[in-house]
Design a protein around this motif. Structure first.
Motif, PDB file in Angstrom:
ATOM      1  N   GLN A 111       3.960  24.698  -5.563  1.00 35.95           N
ATOM      2  CA  GLN A 111       3.517  24.409  -6.918  1.00 35.95           C
ATOM      3  C   GLN A 111       3.597  22.922  -7.214  1.00 35.95           C
ATOM      4  N   VAL A 112       4.646  22.268  -6.736  1.00 34.91           N
ATOM      5  CA  VAL A 112       4.783  20.825  -6.940  1.00 34.91           C
ATOM      6  C   VAL A 112       3.615  20.091  -6.285  1.00 34.91           C
ATOM      7  N   VAL A 113       3.276  20.491  -5.063  1.00 35.45           N
ATOM      8  CA  VAL A 113       2.136  19.869  -4.378  1.00 35.45           C
ATOM      9  C   VAL A 113       0.844  20.184  -5.114  1.00 35.45           C
ATOM     10  N   ARG A 114       0.716  21.400  -5.596  1.00 38.55           N
ATOM     11  CA  ARG A 114      -0.504  21.809  -6.309  1.00 38.55           C
ATOM     12  C   ARG A 114      -0.680  21.010  -7.596  1.00 38.55           C
ATOM     13  N   LEU A 115       0.409  20.768  -8.313  1.00 34.97           N
ATOM     14  CA  LEU A 115       0.308  19.990  -9.554  1.00 34.97           C
ATOM     15  C   LEU A 115      -0.019  18.536  -9.271  1.00 34.97           C
ATOM     16  N   GLY A 116       0.507  18.019  -8.151  1.00 35.08           N
ATOM     17  CA  GLY A 116       0.186  16.651  -7.756  1.00 35.08           C
ATOM     18  C   GLY A 116       0.549  15.631  -8.816  1.00 35.08           C
ATOM     19  N   ALA A 117      -0.414  14.773  -9.154  1.00 31.63           N
ATOM     20  CA  ALA A 117      -0.160  13.689 -10.094  1.00 31.63           C
ATOM     21  C   ALA A 117       0.119  14.195 -11.503  1.00 31.63           C
ATOM     22  N   ALA A 118      -0.233  15.472 -11.777  1.00 31.24           N
ATOM     23  CA  ALA A 118       0.024  16.013 -13.118  1.00 31.24           C
ATOM     24  C   ALA A 118       1.477  16.412 -13.309  1.00 31.24           C
ATOM     25  N   LEU A 119       2.252  16.515 -12.218  1.00 29.54           N
ATOM     26  CA  LEU A 119       3.634  16.989 -12.319  1.00 29.54           C
ATOM     27  C   LEU A 119       4.486  16.154 -13.273  1.00 29.54           C
ATOM     28  N   ARG A 121       3.744  14.576 -15.814  1.00 32.73           N
ATOM     29  CA  ARG A 121       3.337  14.774 -17.202  1.00 32.73           C
ATOM     30  C   ARG A 121       3.594  16.191 -17.686  1.00 32.73           C
ATOM     31  N   ARG A 122       3.850  17.108 -16.759  1.00 33.67           N
ATOM     32  CA  ARG A 122       4.050  18.507 -17.129  1.00 33.67           C
ATOM     33  C   ARG A 122       5.514  18.938 -17.072  1.00 33.67           C
ATOM     34  N   ALA A 123       6.307  18.316 -16.215  1.00 32.71           N
ATOM     35  CA  ALA A 123       7.712  18.702 -16.058  1.00 32.71           C
ATOM     36  C   ALA A 123       8.540  17.466 -15.759  1.00 32.71           C
ATOM     37  N   GLY A 124       9.748  17.434 -16.304  1.00 32.08           N
ATOM     38  CA  GLY A 124      10.635  16.311 -16.053  1.00 32.08           C
ATOM     39  C   GLY A 124      11.207  16.354 -14.652  1.00 32.08           C
ATOM     40  N   LEU A 324       8.038  26.755 -14.310  1.00 32.75           N
ATOM     41  CA  LEU A 324       7.414  25.718 -13.480  1.00 32.75           C
ATOM     42  C   LEU A 324       6.182  26.269 -12.761  1.00 32.75           C
ATOM     43  N   LEU A 325       6.294  27.506 -12.259  1.00 33.02           N
ATOM     44  CA  LEU A 325       5.170  28.091 -11.528  1.00 33.02           C
ATOM     45  C   LEU A 325       3.984  28.388 -12.437  1.00 33.02           C
ATOM     46  N   ALA A 326       4.243  28.548 -13.725  1.00 34.18           N
ATOM     47  CA  ALA A 326       3.164  28.862 -14.661  1.00 34.18           C
ATOM     48  C   ALA A 326       2.361  27.630 -15.061  1.00 34.18           C
ATOM     49  N   LEU A 327       2.849  26.436 -14.728  1.00 29.47           N
ATOM     50  CA  LEU A 327       2.123  25.220 -15.075  1.00 29.47           C
ATOM     51  C   LEU A 327       0.831  25.142 -14.276  1.00 29.47           C
TER      52      LEU A 327
END
Length: 590
Positions: A111-119, A121-124, A324-327
């Motif tokens: 999920q962290v890799v999937r979010l990439g650069a958005a991580l 901004r979405r999670a601390g 986190l997985l729901a982001l």
């Protein structure tokens, strides 16, 4: 147990309980085996008092040594089998927990890799660290209920049935005792779940603040703000400690009741059995068996309370994982084809144009302005940038990422052999690695390691100096060989001689390919085909470095610091021989 390269599956993110159940269902055979082994193990523990009662009533009391010996042999055999079952149960449950642990780690990392650069901004960062360090362990521990939990329920029913053959009142007390325990400990476990949730949230915030303080400590010292932030951190730490005390207080009561109430409850059963034996309602063997049943039940009854405690903590941790997985990553609505070949990158917000096939340098008084341009050109966030006349955000993200690489000078370095660190999962031959090391002037980094490129490097390159880390990052970017390379301050931590060498070799290595570097170093700017000078985030001037030195006072003040420095910068090309001789020197802080 899950393989390192196995697909962990699609997690159920509808809630904490559903996620825990998904972990059980992902290993049905092992979970069933754990439940079966746990149940048989505990039932055979309960069988020992029954066998002992038979040995006493049929062998010891009548004085029949043969019968006594036979029952004793049966007890020994059952005990031996149960010892083996205990080992297998423990091994199976360890595998169940480890599978849950590593499966959760894999889905979180995916999920962290999937979010990439958005991580960011979405999670601390603190929340991600807390999940990775603590929550995955708590989640896996909750799966203990699969084995001993099911076994405890089974043996509780079995013992109640055995007691029913001895005395109906004793069986009734045993069957009614568990609901009473649930009524007493239930409110405490609910409160524990609430307090644990608050504690985890504050722990994540504080963890993020630790990272921010560690990263900005030099800046805080320079600004004189270390004391202010230290006081704020101390106050947050005190609040977290106070919340930890509240969690500990509730947990202490739960655990104390988990041991004390079962003991008290079973003492009542023992007292009733003793009275029945004194009245002649129970035989000596039956009294002995009741004592044995009581001893066997202490463990399962205590585990019911402990299981509730672990499950509540596990649900709290699972909810954080599920959150986190729901982001979702930023939507990729790109449908237009990217340019077929090298094309111009244009950032309308700043006016920056990056010509294809050329080395362009971006100089700004505020590094944040240059970094913002790179973020827009690299599509890290909202952007109006165009690529060959096509809006960059209209191109599928995977295609943009495959052809445009943003190389940050503080990008993460993972632990492992240097060869793997710079290869980032791709196979790299010796020739390509040698060319990249040469272009980044990093040959001395390899020579200084005991096993060359196969030497291990610690996480974030902590075993390397600042200049070495920066050159390793550049090696990694060059090995990727992107069509477009956007490098942020690639030489900021290097000494002047090494920087001059890197500037010359980088130009040669990227000849004919689109490259943009941000820098205010005249050593690097002098090698660029075009230098773009930013003022307040807008293009103020562009052209060759030496022409800007002569025509733009602001640019001259930025890159040369003074007029004498400008003259030195113009003569840097004449000093290449000295730079080449010093290429083996280690990069340091300028």
């Amino acid at each position: 147990m899950i393989d390192a390269y196995e697909d962990p599956g699609t997690p159920d993110t509808r809630g904490g309980w559903r996620y825990l159940w998904w972990l059980v269902l992902r290993q049905p055979g092992r979970s069933l085996a754990g439940a079966l082994l746990g149940s048989v193990w505990m039932v055979l523990l309960a069988a020992q008092p029954y066998l002992m009662a038979r040995a006493v009533d049929e062998g010891l009391v009548p004085g029949r040594p043969g019968v006594l010996a036979a029952w004793s042999a049966v007890m020994f055999a059952v005990g031996s089998v149960n010892a083996w079952l205990s080992i297998m149960r423990h091994r199976t449950m360890t595998r169940v927990r480890m599978d849950a642990y590593f499966r959760t780690v894999k889905v979180v990392m995916g999920q962290v890799v999937r979010l990439g650069a958005a991580l960011p901004r979405r999670a601390g960062a603190g929340e991600v660290v807390t999940i990775g360090v603590g929550d995955v362990q708590t989640v896996s521990q909750a799966l203990t209920v699969v084995g001993p939990g099911v076994g405890s329920a089974v043996v509780y029913v079995v013992v109640a049935g055995l007691l029913l053959t001895v005395s109906a009142p004793l069986a009734a007390v045993v069957l009614l005792g568990l609901p009473v325990l649930a009524l007493v400990t239930g409110p405490l476990t609910v409160r524990l779940q609430s307090e644990e949730s608050v504690y985890r949230e504050r722990q994540g915030v504080l963890t993020a603040r630790i990272g921010d303080l560690a990263g900005g400590l030099r800046v805080l010292n320079g600004l004189g703000g270390k004391r202010l932030f230290a006081d704020a951190f101390r106050q947050d730490s005190r609040r977290l400690r106070a919340q930890g005390y509240r969690v500990g207080a509730v947990a202490g009561w739960v655990q104390a009741l988990g041991v004390g109430l079962p003991t008290l409850f079973l003492a009542v059963v023992t007292w009733l059995a003793a009275r029945l034996a004194a009245q002649g309602s129970l035989t000596v063997g039956e009294l002995v068996s009741v004592y044995g049943y009581v001893a066997v039940l202490i463990g399962p009854v205590a585990f019911f309370v402990q299981m509730t405690y672990d499950l509540n903590r596990g649900v709290v941790a699972a909810r954080r994982v599920v959150r986190l997985l729901a982001l979702e990553p930023e939507p990729d609505e790109g449908t237009l084809p990217a340019p077929e070949g090298p094309a111009e990158l244009h950032d309308p917000a700043s006016g920056v144009r990056v010509a294809p096939g050329r080395l362009t340098a971006l100089a700004a008084a505020r590094p944040a302005d240059a970094a913002a341009v790179v973020d827009r050109l690299g599509r890290f966030g909202p952007t109006d940038a165009t690529w060959g006349g096509v809006r960059l955000d209209a191109v599928p993200l995977a295609e943009a990422r495959g052809r445009i690489l943003v190389a940050d000078n503080e990008a993460d370095l993972f632990a492992g052999p240097l060869r793997e660190v710079v290869a980032t999962g791709r196979g790299v031959d010796e020739a390509a690695l040698g060319r990249a090391l040469y272009a980044a002037a990093a040959e001395d980094v390899v020579r200084g390691l005991p096993d060359g490129p196969d030497s291990p490097v610690s996480g974030q390159g902590r075993s390397l100096s600042g200049g070495q880390r920066q050159r390793v990052r550049l090696v990694r970017a060059l090995l990727a060989d992107p069509e477009v390379l956007l490098a942020v301050e690639p030489t900021s931590a290097l000494d002047a001689h090494t920087e001059a060498t890197v500037a010359r070799r980088l130009r040669e290595a990227r000849e004919g390919r689109t490259t943009l570097v941000t820098s205010t170093s005249p050593l690097l700017l002098d090698r660029a085909d075009t230098v773009i000078f930013l003022v307040d985030g807008k293009v103020a001037a562009s052209g060759p470095h030496r022409r800007l030195l002569a025509a733009e006072p602001g640019y001259r003040a930025l890159v040369a610091r003074d007029t004498e420095g400008a003259a030195d910068a113009e003569g840097v090309a004449e000093e290449e021989g000295v730079a080449e001789e010093a290429v083996g020197t280690e990069g340091g802080t300028r």
